[in-house]
Design a protein around this motif. Structure first.
Motif, PDB file in Angstrom:
ATOM      1  N   LEU A   9      -9.643   7.652   1.810  1.00  0.00           N
ATOM      2  CA  LEU A   9      -8.524   8.228   2.546  1.00  0.00           C
ATOM      3  C   LEU A   9      -8.906   9.463   3.347  1.00  0.00           C
ATOM      4  O   LEU A   9      -8.199   9.838   4.267  1.00  0.00           O
ATOM      5  CB  LEU A   9      -7.387   8.568   1.578  1.00  0.00           C
ATOM      6  CG  LEU A   9      -6.778   7.372   0.862  1.00  0.00           C
ATOM      7  CD1 LEU A   9      -5.807   7.841  -0.204  1.00  0.00           C
ATOM      8  CD2 LEU A   9      -6.094   6.440   1.839  1.00  0.00           C
ATOM      9  N   THR A  14     -11.905   5.355   8.273  1.00  0.00           N
ATOM     10  CA  THR A  14     -10.932   4.488   7.619  1.00  0.00           C
ATOM     11  C   THR A  14      -9.795   4.123   8.562  1.00  0.00           C
ATOM     12  O   THR A  14      -9.199   3.062   8.441  1.00  0.00           O
ATOM     13  CB  THR A  14     -10.363   5.187   6.352  1.00  0.00           C
ATOM     14  OG1 THR A  14     -11.451   5.433   5.459  1.00  0.00           O
ATOM     15  CG2 THR A  14      -9.316   4.353   5.659  1.00  0.00           C
ATOM     16  N   TYR A  15      -9.500   4.988   9.526  1.00  0.00           N
ATOM     17  CA  TYR A  15      -8.331   4.808  10.390  1.00  0.00           C
ATOM     18  C   TYR A  15      -8.672   4.293  11.782  1.00  0.00           C
ATOM     19  O   TYR A  15      -7.786   4.170  12.626  1.00  0.00           O
ATOM     20  CB  TYR A  15      -7.570   6.137  10.461  1.00  0.00           C
ATOM     21  CG  TYR A  15      -7.241   6.624   9.075  1.00  0.00           C
ATOM     22  CD1 TYR A  15      -6.148   6.131   8.390  1.00  0.00           C
ATOM     23  CD2 TYR A  15      -8.071   7.534   8.415  1.00  0.00           C
ATOM     24  CE1 TYR A  15      -5.859   6.538   7.086  1.00  0.00           C
ATOM     25  CE2 TYR A  15      -7.796   7.950   7.121  1.00  0.00           C
ATOM     26  CZ  TYR A  15      -6.694   7.453   6.468  1.00  0.00           C
ATOM     27  OH  TYR A  15      -6.417   7.855   5.183  1.00  0.00           O
ATOM     28  N   TYR A  24      -3.818  -0.183   1.940  1.00  0.00           N
ATOM     29  CA  TYR A  24      -2.622   0.400   1.322  1.00  0.00           C
ATOM     30  C   TYR A  24      -1.961  -0.599   0.371  1.00  0.00           C
ATOM     31  O   TYR A  24      -1.533  -0.240  -0.727  1.00  0.00           O
ATOM     32  CB  TYR A  24      -1.612   0.831   2.383  1.00  0.00           C
ATOM     33  CG  TYR A  24      -2.043   1.971   3.280  1.00  0.00           C
ATOM     34  CD1 TYR A  24      -3.046   2.869   2.919  1.00  0.00           C
ATOM     35  CD2 TYR A  24      -1.432   2.144   4.512  1.00  0.00           C
ATOM     36  CE1 TYR A  24      -3.410   3.903   3.749  1.00  0.00           C
ATOM     37  CE2 TYR A  24      -1.793   3.185   5.353  1.00  0.00           C
ATOM     38  CZ  TYR A  24      -2.785   4.059   4.967  1.00  0.00           C
ATOM     39  OH  TYR A  24      -3.143   5.092   5.794  1.00  0.00           O
ATOM     40  N   VAL A  46      -2.597  10.710  -5.029  1.00  0.00           N
ATOM     41  CA  VAL A  46      -2.165   9.722  -4.041  1.00  0.00           C
ATOM     42  C   VAL A  46      -1.129   8.846  -4.728  1.00  0.00           C
ATOM     43  O   VAL A  46      -1.379   8.309  -5.804  1.00  0.00           O
ATOM     44  CB  VAL A  46      -3.349   8.862  -3.547  1.00  0.00           C
ATOM     45  CG1 VAL A  46      -2.866   7.749  -2.629  1.00  0.00           C
ATOM     46  CG2 VAL A  46      -4.385   9.737  -2.853  1.00  0.00           C
ATOM     47  N   THR A  48       1.314   5.619  -3.939  1.00  0.00           N
ATOM     48  CA  THR A  48       1.602   4.549  -2.984  1.00  0.00           C
ATOM     49  C   THR A  48       2.671   3.581  -3.473  1.00  0.00           C
ATOM     50  O   THR A  48       3.189   2.806  -2.685  1.00  0.00           O
ATOM     51  CB  THR A  48       0.323   3.746  -2.656  1.00  0.00           C
ATOM     52  OG1 THR A  48      -0.177   3.164  -3.867  1.00  0.00           O
ATOM     53  CG2 THR A  48      -0.732   4.627  -2.024  1.00  0.00           C
TER      54      THR A  48
END
Length: 175
Positions: A9, A14-15, A24, A46, A48
């Motif tokens: 993250l 990663t993005y 996710y 984290v 989720t």
């Protein structure tokens, strides 16, 4: 587990290409809550899972945004009062009070009304760099568009955007 083995993250890589939606989903299934550690950031939890997020959002006395703020880095104690003035770092009842003031500006109908203006702004940014044949994309386009949009939404004159950007960074302790 102290670290997510399949999704970093903290890594910009990663993005690339957008949010890692499948990653996710995997986190929600396998680790809806875990402690994330990275050598470049302060460790953080984290969360989720929807059930866990619902619980956290309904218990602000246990899970405070104002206590240490919601940012990845630790906030210096003398900066906390200033940081707590940001909506994202407020707990109820202040968060609810201020959110009510701004929420009408962000309804789907209101956002649709901004679309043509934001398209015009994006076209103008591209037009400014296109004739050069090259540009520093992040600085001249990618960072500029949201900055201009925020200024538009807040009624800040576009010509004051660089000053606004500088003040924002000072307030966030980035400069």
């Amino acid at each position: 587990m102290s670290q997510c083995p399949h999704l970093d993250l903290a890594s910009p890589e990663t993005y690339i290409g957008g949010a890692p939606l499948e990653g996710y989903r995997a986190l929600r299934r396998s680790q809806p809550v875990y402690w994330f550690e990275d050598k470049t950031l302060e460790p953080f939890w984290v969360v989720t899972g929807q059930e866990e997020l619902d619980f956290i959002s309904k218990h602000p006395l246990l899970f405070s945004s104002a206590e240490k703020t919601c940012f990845y880095h630790e906030t210096e104690p003398e900066m906390l009062p200033l940081m707590r003035l940001m909506l994202i770092n407020m707990d109820p009842p202040d968060h609810i009070k201020y959110r009510r003031i701004v929420r009408s500006a962000f309804t789907p109908k209101a956002m649709d009304a901004y679309e043509s203006r934001f398209r015009e702004i994006a076209k103008g940014l591209i037009d400014r760099v296109i004739d050069k044949g090259r540009c520093e994309f992040v600085e001249e386009v990618a960072a500029e568009l949201p900055l201009v949009a925020i200024c538009e939404l807040m009624g800040i004159p576009i010509e004051d955007r660089k000053q606004f950007f500088e003040w924002t960074n000072i307030m966030l302790g980035e400069i």
